[in-house]
Every structure is written in structure tokens, then in C-alpha cells.
Design a protein around this motif. Structure first.
Motif, PDB file in Angstrom:
ATOM      1  N   ALA B 295       0.819  -1.216   0.000  1.00 11.56           N
ATOM      2  CA  ALA B 295       0.000   0.000   0.000  1.00 11.56           C
ATOM      3  C   ALA B 295       0.850   1.261   0.000  1.00 11.56           C
ATOM      4  O   ALA B 295       0.471   2.260  -0.599  1.00 11.56           O
ATOM      5  CB  ALA B 295      -0.919   0.004   1.220  1.00 11.56           C
ATOM      6  N   PHE B 296       1.983   1.231   0.683  1.00 15.79           N
ATOM      7  CA  PHE B 296       2.785   2.437   0.813  1.00 15.79           C
ATOM      8  C   PHE B 296       4.157   2.215   0.204  1.00 15.79           C
ATOM      9  O   PHE B 296       4.250   1.769  -0.927  1.00 15.79           O
ATOM     10  CB  PHE B 296       2.848   2.875   2.282  1.00 15.79           C
ATOM     11  CG  PHE B 296       1.491   3.124   2.885  1.00 15.79           C
ATOM     12  CD1 PHE B 296       0.671   4.131   2.391  1.00 15.79           C
ATOM     13  CD2 PHE B 296       1.017   2.342   3.925  1.00 15.79           C
ATOM     14  CE1 PHE B 296      -0.587   4.367   2.934  1.00 15.79           C
ATOM     15  CE2 PHE B 296      -0.239   2.570   4.472  1.00 15.79           C
ATOM     16  CZ  PHE B 296      -1.043   3.577   3.973  1.00 15.79           C
ATOM     17  N   ARG B 297       5.202   2.507   0.940  1.00 15.31           N
ATOM     18  CA  ARG B 297       6.542   2.414   0.338  1.00 15.31           C
ATOM     19  C   ARG B 297       6.899   0.974  -0.013  1.00 15.31           C
ATOM     20  O   ARG B 297       7.027   0.125   0.861  1.00 15.31           O
ATOM     21  CB  ARG B 297       7.579   2.952   1.327  1.00 15.31           C
ATOM     22  CG  ARG B 297       7.631   4.452   1.337  1.00 15.31           C
ATOM     23  CD  ARG B 297       8.603   4.936   2.352  1.00 15.31           C
ATOM     24  NE  ARG B 297       9.964   4.481   2.050  1.00 15.31           N
ATOM     25  CZ  ARG B 297      11.042   5.143   2.452  1.00 15.31           C
ATOM     26  NH1 ARG B 297      10.920   6.237   3.138  1.00 15.31           N
ATOM     27  NH2 ARG B 297      12.235   4.670   2.171  1.00 15.31           N
ATOM     28  N   PRO B 298       7.104   0.678  -1.299  1.00 18.06           N
ATOM     29  CA  PRO B 298       7.379  -0.703  -1.697  1.00 18.06           C
ATOM     30  C   PRO B 298       8.727  -1.204  -1.178  1.00 18.06           C
ATOM     31  O   PRO B 298       8.944  -2.412  -1.127  1.00 18.06           O
ATOM     32  CB  PRO B 298       7.364  -0.649  -3.230  1.00 18.06           C
ATOM     33  CG  PRO B 298       7.486   0.786  -3.583  1.00 18.06           C
ATOM     34  CD  PRO B 298       7.003   1.594  -2.432  1.00 18.06           C
ATOM     35  N   ASP B 299       9.619  -0.292  -0.777  1.00 17.43           N
ATOM     36  CA  ASP B 299      10.939  -0.749  -0.324  1.00 17.43           C
ATOM     37  C   ASP B 299      10.972  -1.027   1.184  1.00 17.43           C
ATOM     38  O   ASP B 299      12.012  -1.363   1.722  1.00 17.43           O
ATOM     39  CB  ASP B 299      12.002   0.302  -0.675  1.00 17.43           C
ATOM     40  CG  ASP B 299      11.709   1.648  -0.014  1.00 17.43           C
ATOM     41  OD1 ASP B 299      10.521   1.925   0.255  1.00 17.43           O
ATOM     42  OD2 ASP B 299      12.653   2.410   0.217  1.00 17.43           O
ATOM     43  N   SER B 300       9.837  -0.900   1.869  1.00 18.26           N
ATOM     44  CA  SER B 300       9.862  -1.106   3.314  1.00 18.26           C
ATOM     45  C   SER B 300      10.020  -2.574   3.654  1.00 18.26           C
ATOM     46  O   SER B 300       9.263  -3.423   3.207  1.00 18.26           O
ATOM     47  CB  SER B 300       8.570  -0.598   3.955  1.00 18.26           C
ATOM     48  OG  SER B 300       8.490  -1.078   5.286  1.00 18.26           O
ATOM     49  N   ALA B 301      11.046  -2.862   4.466  1.00 20.68           N
ATOM     50  CA  ALA B 301      11.249  -4.239   4.912  1.00 20.68           C
ATOM     51  C   ALA B 301      10.672  -4.437   6.307  1.00 20.68           C
ATOM     52  O   ALA B 301      10.650  -5.533   6.830  1.00 20.68           O
ATOM     53  CB  ALA B 301      12.738  -4.564   4.908  1.00 20.68           C
ATOM     54  N   GLY B 303       7.540  -3.663   7.279  1.00 20.78           N
ATOM     55  CA  GLY B 303       6.098  -3.846   7.325  1.00 20.78           C
ATOM     56  C   GLY B 303       5.638  -5.239   6.931  1.00 20.78           C
ATOM     57  O   GLY B 303       6.420  -6.178   6.869  1.00 20.78           O
ATOM     58  N   VAL B 304       4.338  -5.348   6.677  1.00 19.81           N
ATOM     59  CA  VAL B 304       3.710  -6.623   6.375  1.00 19.81           C
ATOM     60  C   VAL B 304       2.934  -6.474   5.066  1.00 19.81           C
ATOM     61  O   VAL B 304       1.957  -5.717   5.021  1.00 19.81           O
ATOM     62  CB  VAL B 304       2.730  -7.025   7.493  1.00 19.81           C
ATOM     63  CG1 VAL B 304       2.187  -8.425   7.247  1.00 19.81           C
ATOM     64  CG2 VAL B 304       3.395  -6.914   8.855  1.00 19.81           C
ATOM     65  N   PRO B 305       3.341  -7.178   4.014  1.00 21.12           N
ATOM     66  CA  PRO B 305       2.609  -7.040   2.753  1.00 21.12           C
ATOM     67  C   PRO B 305       1.148  -7.452   2.911  1.00 21.12           C
ATOM     68  O   PRO B 305       0.853  -8.519   3.451  1.00 21.12           O
ATOM     69  CB  PRO B 305       3.347  -8.003   1.804  1.00 21.12           C
ATOM     70  CG  PRO B 305       4.684  -8.227   2.431  1.00 21.12           C
ATOM     71  CD  PRO B 305       4.483  -8.082   3.907  1.00 21.12           C
ATOM     72  N   GLY B 306       0.246  -6.609   2.467  1.00 26.42           N
ATOM     73  CA  GLY B 306      -1.175  -6.947   2.520  1.00 26.42           C
ATOM     74  C   GLY B 306      -1.878  -6.495   3.788  1.00 26.42           C
ATOM     75  O   GLY B 306      -3.092  -6.684   3.926  1.00 26.42           O
ATOM     76  N   LEU B 307      -1.136  -5.857   4.708  1.00 25.46           N
ATOM     77  CA  LEU B 307      -1.742  -5.495   5.994  1.00 25.46           C
ATOM     78  C   LEU B 307      -2.889  -4.499   5.817  1.00 25.46           C
ATOM     79  O   LEU B 307      -3.937  -4.617   6.466  1.00 25.46           O
ATOM     80  CB  LEU B 307      -0.668  -4.924   6.921  1.00 25.46           C
ATOM     81  CG  LEU B 307      -1.076  -4.709   8.373  1.00 25.46           C
ATOM     82  CD1 LEU B 307      -1.586  -6.001   8.980  1.00 25.46           C
ATOM     83  CD2 LEU B 307       0.091  -4.192   9.199  1.00 25.46           C
ATOM     84  N   VAL B 308      -2.698  -3.534   4.933  1.00 27.59           N
ATOM     85  CA  VAL B 308      -3.748  -2.539   4.736  1.00 27.59           C
ATOM     86  C   VAL B 308      -4.987  -3.194   4.114  1.00 27.59           C
ATOM     87  O   VAL B 308      -6.124  -2.871   4.465  1.00 27.59           O
ATOM     88  CB  VAL B 308      -3.215  -1.361   3.884  1.00 27.59           C
ATOM     89  CG1 VAL B 308      -4.337  -0.452   3.431  1.00 27.59           C
ATOM     90  CG2 VAL B 308      -2.176  -0.566   4.678  1.00 27.59           C
ATOM     91  N   ARG B 309      -4.751  -4.174   3.246  1.00 34.06           N
ATOM     92  CA  ARG B 309      -5.849  -4.941   2.661  1.00 34.06           C
ATOM     93  C   ARG B 309      -6.659  -5.635   3.776  1.00 34.06           C
ATOM     94  O   ARG B 309      -7.884  -5.532   3.832  1.00 34.06           O
ATOM     95  CB  ARG B 309      -5.244  -5.990   1.708  1.00 34.06           C
ATOM     96  CG  ARG B 309      -6.201  -6.807   0.931  1.00 34.06           C
ATOM     97  CD  ARG B 309      -5.510  -7.494  -0.283  1.00 34.06           C
ATOM     98  NE  ARG B 309      -4.098  -7.829  -0.143  1.00 34.06           N
ATOM     99  CZ  ARG B 309      -3.645  -9.044   0.222  1.00 34.06           C
ATOM    100  NH1 ARG B 309      -4.481 -10.004   0.493  1.00 34.06           N
ATOM    101  NH2 ARG B 309      -2.344  -9.267   0.298  1.00 34.06           N
TER     102      ARG B 309
END
Lengths: 317, 517
Positions: B295-301, B303-309
Motif C-alpha cells: 500500500a505504501f513504500r514498496p521498499d519497506s522491509a 512492514g507486512v505485505p497486505g496489511l492494509v488490505r
């Protein structure tokens, strides 16, 4: 328990054990060399051979001299198996799980790390080395005891045991391998030295006294090999370590695959006719054993630890 | 023999001191406490201060600073033993004011992500929203549980020379400091037990359970015991101590981004030894932009992919909600009194620091004419960057700034330079005033709760107004005290209770005092 926390505990234990056993490894070789007549001594290269780090070593050092090898094994931060690297890694793992590990254990580990780095110059000298290594081994033993005696014996503790005993099994086999790697020529006049060398191996594992109690025969190759590989009562013997790993695994969920691999390892260990193996065959046997330990680690990681970041999270289970 | 503190020598001219109205004149609520401190004397107070420092080291209360070698070090938390005292009656008003403010801000955020009525009604200018760096388009139309976006808010309060308490700023993203408020209380109980017992400040220790209840109220599966976790960027974050502390106190797991994953069912799980376990509520201490690389910065390590979803699907609650930071903006701040009036039809109970909005021509003229006495702040910078402190600036700096303001007036606000209030603080030679602020924390879910007091930060350097811990700031325990309880000094009350029936503690204190004389 979080997979990441389990993984950190496991590696904490492995690194502590690795630091201790690397110290034992250096000390057994130093003693061996003192016992051997000048001219036939195999020198220090075998230590690098059995840690399997030759490429890395040769990148940074010109020769396999005592100074170079000892520096590489004690303090080289580029080598992840060096004592300083292992202690630093143990400390980093411990930092992230400070609520799981008793405070005293953290302080002991911290103190051990500080001792190892501050007294390192002593450890590099021929005269200071013995005291340095002995102190290191004693402190890691104290740490191991502190964890056993004060940590909650729950799932986290099982991972501590898994890490500790897998690493110990691996390193005990490597320490025995130092002797097989020296490959003394089979000559009648060298026979007396043979015995002396096996005494050295036993002593570096703190196994001499226990060997005498358990075997009640003089030190010779066959029984010594049986003792350090197959004893189910000496806590540094490979067989004993396997049993300890089994006990840990049995307390964990979803353990079937790991137990199967362990069973295979234990059977091949029990069936080995160690005294009949030539030095070269023994070396091959140890290699195979270490590969088996590696497989078991892979299975433990795949079952309980965090999946590698490359694999898409949605497919993790 | 310990030298008595003489409050007539206490230099508190020109500022509002929280405890001393004028040299020799304690404020009503602390008249008795100051008499007790005076009798304790400077030497004994120094001994107590030392005991506090030792306790803090032993308890491992620390904050992380980055060292030059690339590693990090834990530094002990600086603490001053003399408490900052606020009368209960005054605090009740502040508490009501904070609740009012956060309630309005939550309505405001929810409105911005839905119909934007406040803009349609001409109360809040659209161009301010357009310029906001913390407005998240990804959040438009989302309905977080209970309609609340900022569940944990830390608002910074200051008191100016006029004695009035103002809100300086609202932190609606990941405000920190509450663990130090709790630990400061423990330290005070250890080192000033007799005074603490006598003056009985209202307790602060409920915070972790209140926080847990707040988070649990957001669970998408209200029937089950909610799985609440604290999401931290990791051990190298400067607030890691607090993350670990709050997780421990709440009995929640402390997780990192890599511990979590979002599955095909849009639910969030954590990797455990027993397999994946569903997570209901995440108290995230990671900034919006690092929360979810999808959802936000694609380079963030981190965070959690799909969390905003998963959050949009209502399968996991995030506190604070992504996008809540839109109200954490200096120009938005300037509109808070209007925001309160618009949504609640009330006047703000706690005023803002008077703020000039350069976007309005009249304010702009005033600001340009009075640059030498104002603090000018750009809207979209934080941490004090790009600020002009008028009285300290050179004429050239002021000119450059004036040009910048004229260029883009909407991007600037200006405030008068504040004279932060002071509190007596232990220094090498006795006791001197030092400047303080106050950060209370406001929890909002099915109901609202405010910490009893909050974290008082103190600038330990003489004359300094910087209360930040990385720059020589420290902290104090904050006492909310009932005026009735605090009226008699400990020494006087123990003398009155001279009968054998008096408590062992009091008798013992008297004996010690006599023997040291």
C-alpha cells in the motif's frame, strides 16, 4: 511462542556452544602438537580443513601458520565460526529475547563477551592461550548451567536444547576428526604417540576421567571412538546429544519429519563399526554425520522458524 | 548535617514556576510538600537523587542512541526526583479538555476520509488538505472499528508565563514516552517513599490495562479473547524499550513485521511454533509509510505485505489507524479550535498556543511585521527543522524567511515565543528552576481515558527549552494531588500524631532525623 523468538533462542544456544567448542578445538590441536615429535607434526591446517573454511582463510592469509590459524579461529570477524563472531552473534540473539532469558544469563553472556574481547591479546600468545581458553570454556559452561537452572522449561527451552545439542554433536565429531585428519603414517615407532594423542582428544572434551570410569581399559583408538561417538551417558558424546535432541523434539508440535531424520541419524551412528574404520573412512563417516546434522537443522528451520523472506508470505503454510 | 532548602533564594522571576509562585511563596497545593523538601535539605535530596539514578540503572530503564561504531547503546533514562505537582481540580479541567480535543479530532479525521463536510461547509480550507503530507488516499472510504482513527494520542502541553496551559501539538501517529511515565512513578515510590505516602498522588499504574482494553475493544472477533500484538520496527529503534515494556505489561506478543503475514483470506497471522495464529489487533509502532509495502513504500522491509488490505476488509484492527496523522500537521493544528466548534458545538477547553496562519492576509501582515518576536514553523516539517526563531535569528535570516513566507504563505504558521514554565530541579549546587512540558496520553475506543498526569519532560541544562532526551532533556514524576490531602506537611502531621498509635514509619523517620542532628 513466536517462530522468530524460537529461532533466536535456538541460535543463541548454538553460538554459545560453538564458541565453547572452538576453544576446545584450538586447545586439542595445541596439545597434540606438543606431544608429537618435531618433523612429523601436521601443523595447524587440519583445523581449517575440518571447519571447512579454507577458501575464506586463503583469501585473507598467506600460510597456515599457528598465528594465522589461531587468529582466524579466535578473533577473525570475517569468519562466522570464530569465537568472537560466535559470541557477538549469541549476544545479538540474546538482546532481542531479553524477556525470555533470565537477566543473570544476559549479564553472564555480556561479561563473557567483554572478557573474550579484552583479553584477546593474551589468547593469541603461546603462554596466555591455555588460560584464556580455559576461562572461556568455564564461562560458557557457567552460562549453560545458568540457563538450565533458571529459565522456564517451556517450548523456548526445548529450542535452547535443540540448538545446544545439535551444535555440540557437530563440534564433537569435528574435534575427533582433528585426530583422523592428522593421518600419521602407520609405523611401529609412532605407536606410543598414538595413545598420547587420543588422551589429548579426550582431555579437550573433558572426557578423559569419564572415559576411564566408563571403559576401564587403557586409552586406545577403538574404545575412545566408541566413547565419544556412541556413548549414551557422556554428555558431549554424539549419541548422547542425539538423545537430547530427540527429547526436545518430542515436546514440540508437528515433529514427525524431524524425528524421522533424527531416527536415521541415530541408527547409522549405532550401526557404525568405528574401530574398524581406517582414518580415511572415519573422516568420511564424520562428513556424513555432519551432513545428517545439517539436514536435521534444515528440517527444524522449515517446520518451526520464520520462512525465508523470498518465499511469498501467502504460501507460508 | 543536611542544609535546609531556603525557598526565598529560589530564582523564579520572569517565568511561571509550577511549585513556587514567587521567592519564598509556595503555591497552595505544594505549601506542605515544599516545607518537607526544605527540611529534607539539599544533601539528603542529593542522596535521594543518587538512589534514583542507581535504581534506574538496576531496573534497566533506558533509551537507545546510535553509537559511532554503527552499533547502538542503551543509555540510562535521566530523571529528576523533585515531582511536578498539579492540583486535582486543575487536572480535571485539563482532562476534560483533552477528551474534547481528541473526540473532535477523530470526528475530523473520519470526515476527511468520507464526505469532507467540514470543507464543504467552508470551515476548513481544501488547499490545506491538498498540502497535507499525512493524508493517505488509500484510506478514503475506510470504516475503522468504532469510527475511531487515533486510539492513542499524546498531546504536548505547555504553560506560558501567564499561567495558562496551552496545547503545543498533538501526536496522533506513534506517540511515545508513556513507559517512562510509569517507570518514573516506580522510581519515586522507591526513593521518596515517605513523601509519596503522605501526599498520595493519584495512581498512574492502570495505563497498561487501559491500553489493553482500548485495543481489545477494536477486535474483529469480539466473542473470542482477542490476540493483541505490539508491532515494533526492532531492537535498533530508539523506543524499543517502550515497545517491549508495553507488550510485557499487557501480556501481548512483541512482533516484528516478518513475524506477520496476510493470507489469501485477507486475515493477518503470526508465525508461531504451533503454526500460524490469527492476529486481531495490532498496536503498531511503525510509521504509516512503512506499514505495508503493497500500500505504501514498496521498499519497506519493516512492514507486512497486505496489511492494509486486511485492515480495510475489517479482519484486523490497526491502532492508530493509517492516515490518522493527517490531523498531526501544524496548519491543521491551527484549526483545532474551529474543528472543535464545528463537530461538537463547544469552545475549546484548553486553548491552542496563539497561532498566526500566514495563508490569511491579515495574519500574514502581522507575521511579517513581527518576525523578530515570533517562532515560524513550516507546515510539513517535523523535529524542529526549517523553523525560524525570531528573537535568536539574524536580520539576514529573517529576510530570507520573509521572502519564503511571501512565496508560499499557506505553508507557514507563526507563534509567539513561549516562556515555558519551570519546576525546582536538583542541580550540583542545590536546587534551581528548569523548564518543563507535559505529555499526557489519551486513549479512545468504546470510551475515552486520559493518563493521570502524563510524562513531564524537563530541560536539564540551565536556561534550555529543549526537553528532548537525546539533547540533554530528562523527566520528572507528575503528581496529581488532591488539595485536601496535601494541606499538612509530613513533619507537622507526624508531630501531631505523637501518640504511640502513630505508624512505625513515621516514628522511625523522627528517630533518624534526631540522630542526624
Amino acid at each position: 511462542m513466536l517462530s522468530r523468538v524460537a529461532e533466536n533462542i535456538y541460535w543463541l544456544a548454538r553460538y554459545i556452544e560453538r564458541a565453547e567448542n572452538t576453544a576446545r578445538l584450538v586447545s586439542v590441536n595445541a596439545n597434540l602438537l606438543l606431544d608429537l615429535p618435531r618433523g612429523i607434526a601436521p601443523g595447524w591446517q587440519p583445523l581449517i580443513d575440518i571447519t571447512g573454511a579454507n577458501t575464506l582463510f586463503e583469501e585473507h592469509y598467506k600460510e597456515y601458520g599457528e598465528r594465522q590459524v589461531v587468529r582466524f579461529l579466535l578473533s577473525d570477524q570475517r569468519h562466522c565460526g570464530s569465537i568472537m563472531s560466535a559470541l557477538a552473534a549469541a549476544r545479538e540473539n540474546c538482546r532481542t529475547i531479553r524477556d525470555i532469558v533470565p537477566r543473570e544469563a544476559w549479564e553472564q553472556l555480556n561479561g563473557l563477551y567483554l572478557f573474550a574481547s579484552e583479553e584477546l591479546q593474551q589468547g593469541m600468545t603461546k603462554t596466555g592461550r591455555h588460560r584464556y581458553l580455559r576461562e572461556l570454556i568455564g564461562s560458557t559452561q557457567a552460562l549453560t548451567g545458568l540457563l538450565d537452572g533458571t529459565m522456564l522449561h517451556d517450548q523456548g527451552y526445548e529450542f535452547l536444547c535443540l540448538g545446544r545439542y545439535l551444535e555440540r554433536a557437530d563440534m564433537t565429531s569435528r574435534i575427533a576428526d582433528v585426530r583422523s585428519a592428522t593421518l600419521l603414517p602407520e609405523a611401529e615407532e609412532l605407536r606410543p604417540f598414538d595413545t598420547i594423542q587420543w588422551v589429548s582428544v579426550l582431555k579437550s572434551l573433558t572426557a578423559y576421567q569419564m572415559y576411564r570410569r566408563s571403559a576401564q581399559i587403557r586409552v586406545q583408538r577403538g574404545p575412545v571412538l566408541r566413547f565419544i561417538f556412541q556413548s549414551d551417558s557422556f554428555p558431549r558424546a554424539v549419541r548422547y546429544c542425539m538423545e537430547a535432541v530427540r527429547a526436545g523434539l518430542e515436546h514440540l508440535p508437528r515433529n514427525e519429519a524431524a524425528l524421522r531424520i533424527l531416527g536415521r541419524l541415530a541408527r547409522s551412528l549405532d550401526n557404525a563399526q568405528l574401530e574398524r574404520l581406517s582414518p580415511a573412512d572415519l573422516h568420511a563417516f564424520v562428513d556424513e554425520l555432519q551432513a545428517g546434522i545439517g539436514d536435521l537443522h534444515q528440517e527444524i528451520a522449515a517446520t518451526w522458524f520464520l520462512p525465508l523472506p523470498e518465499s511469498p508470505a501467502a504460501e507460508a503454510d | 548535617m543536611s542544609q535546609e532548602i531556603d525557598w526565598t533564594d529560589y530564582p523564579c522571576d520572569g517565568f511561571y514556576d509550577e511549585l513556587v509562585a514567587a521567592p519564598g511563596q509556595p503555591r497552595a497545593v505544594v505549601r506542605a510538600l515544599l516545607a518537607d523538601l526544605a527540611e529534607l535539605g539539599t544533601e539528603e535530596l542529593a542522596v535521594r537523587q543518587e538512589a534514583a539514578d542507581v535504581s534506574i540503572k538496576e531496573m534497566g530503564i533506558s533509551f537507545t542512541v546510535y553509537s559511532e561504531e554503527g552499533g547502538t547503546i542503551d543509555r540510562s533514562w535521566p530523571f529528576d526526583v523533585v515531582p511536578r505537582v498539579i492540583p486535582q481540580s486543575e487536572w480535571q479541567r485539563v482532562e476534560a479538555g483533552l477528551k474534547q480535543r481528541v473526540q473532535a479530532l477523530n470526528l475530523f479525521i473520519d470526515d476527511l476520509y468520507h464526505e469532507q463536510k467540514i470543507i464543504a461547509d467552508g470551515v476548513f480550507p481544501r488547499e490545506v488538505l491538498a498540502k497535507s503530507v499525512n493524508f493517505r488516499e488509500q484510506c478514503i472510504g475506510v470504516n475503522p472499528p468504532l469510527g475511531i482513527w487515533a486510539h492513542i494520542c499524546g498531546s504536548d502541553l505547555v504553560r506560558d508565563a501567564d499561567g495558562c496551559i496551552y496545547v503545543l501539538e498533538d501526536n496522533l501517529r506513534v506517540p511515545s514516552g508513556v513507559s517512562y511515565m510509569l517507570e518514573n512513578r516506580l522510581v519515586t515510590k522507591r526513593v521518596l517513599p515517605e513523601l509519596f505516602e503522605h501526599y498520595a498522588p493519584l495512581p498512574v499504574d492502570d495505563y497498561p490495562s487501559q491500553l489493553f482494553d482500548t485495543l481489545a475493544a477494536l477486535s474483529p472477533r469480539p466473542a473470542d479473547y482477542p490476540q493483541v500484538v505490539v508491532l515494533t520496527p526492532g531492537i535498533y529503534n530508539s523506543a524499543y524499550f517502550e515497545h517491549a515494556y508495553l507488550a510485557q505489561q499487557m501480556g501481548a506478543e512483541l512482533v516484528e513485521g516478518r513475524d506477520l503475514f496476510v493470507d489469501g483470506d485477507d486475515c493477518c497471522y503470526m508465525h508461531t511454533v504451533d503454526g500460524p495464529e490469527r492476529v486481531d489487533v495490532i498496536y503498531r509502532r511503525i510509521d504509516d509509510l512503512f506499514l505495508d509495502p503493497e500500500a505504501f513504500r514498496p521498499d519497506s522491509a519493516l512492514g507486512v505485505p497486505g496489511l492494509v488490505r486486511a485492515w480495510k476488509a475489517g479482519h484486523v484492527a490497526l491502532a492508530n489507524a493509517p492516515g490518522a496523522g493527517v490531523a498531526d500537521d501544524k496548519v491543521v493544528y491551527a484549526f483545532v479550535p474551529e474543528i472543535i466548534r464545528y463537530y461538537l458545538d463547544q469552545d475549546a477547553i484548553i486553548p491552542n498556543v496563539p497561532t498566526y496562519r500566514c495563508m490569511e492576509p491579515q495574519d500574514l501582515n502581522y507575521v511579517l511585521e513581527h518576525l523578530h518576536e515570533l517562532v515560524v514553523k513550516p507546515a510539513n516539517e517535523s523535529g524542529g527543522y526549517g523553523m525560524l526563531i525570531g528573537p535568536a535569528a539574524t536580520a539576514a535570516e529573517r529576510e530570507t524567511f520573509a521572502a519564503a513566507i511571501k512565496q508560499d504563505p499557506r505553508n507557514y504558521i507563526a507563534q509567539p515565543t513561549l516562556k515555558l514554565s519551570t519546576v525546582p530541579t536538583v542541580v550540583k549546587k542545590g536546587i534551581e528552576p528548569r523548564h518543563v512540558d507535559l505529555r499526557p496520553f489519551i486513549l479512545s475506543a468504546d470510551r475515552q481515558q486520559v493518563t493521570t498526569g502524563g510524562l513531564t519532560r524537563v530541560a536539564l541544562r540551565k536556561g534550555s527549552l529543549v526537553v528532548n532526551s537525546s539533547q540533554g532533556g530528562g523527566s520528572k514524576d507528575t503528581w496529581i494531588v488532591s488539595e485536601d490531602v496535601a494541606s499538612e506537611p509530613l513533619a507537622a502531621s507526624s508531630a501531631a500524631e505523637s501518640q504511640p498509635a502513630s505508624s512505625g514509619q513515621v516514628t522511625q523517620t523522627q528517630t533518624q532525623n534526631q540522630s542526624t542532628r
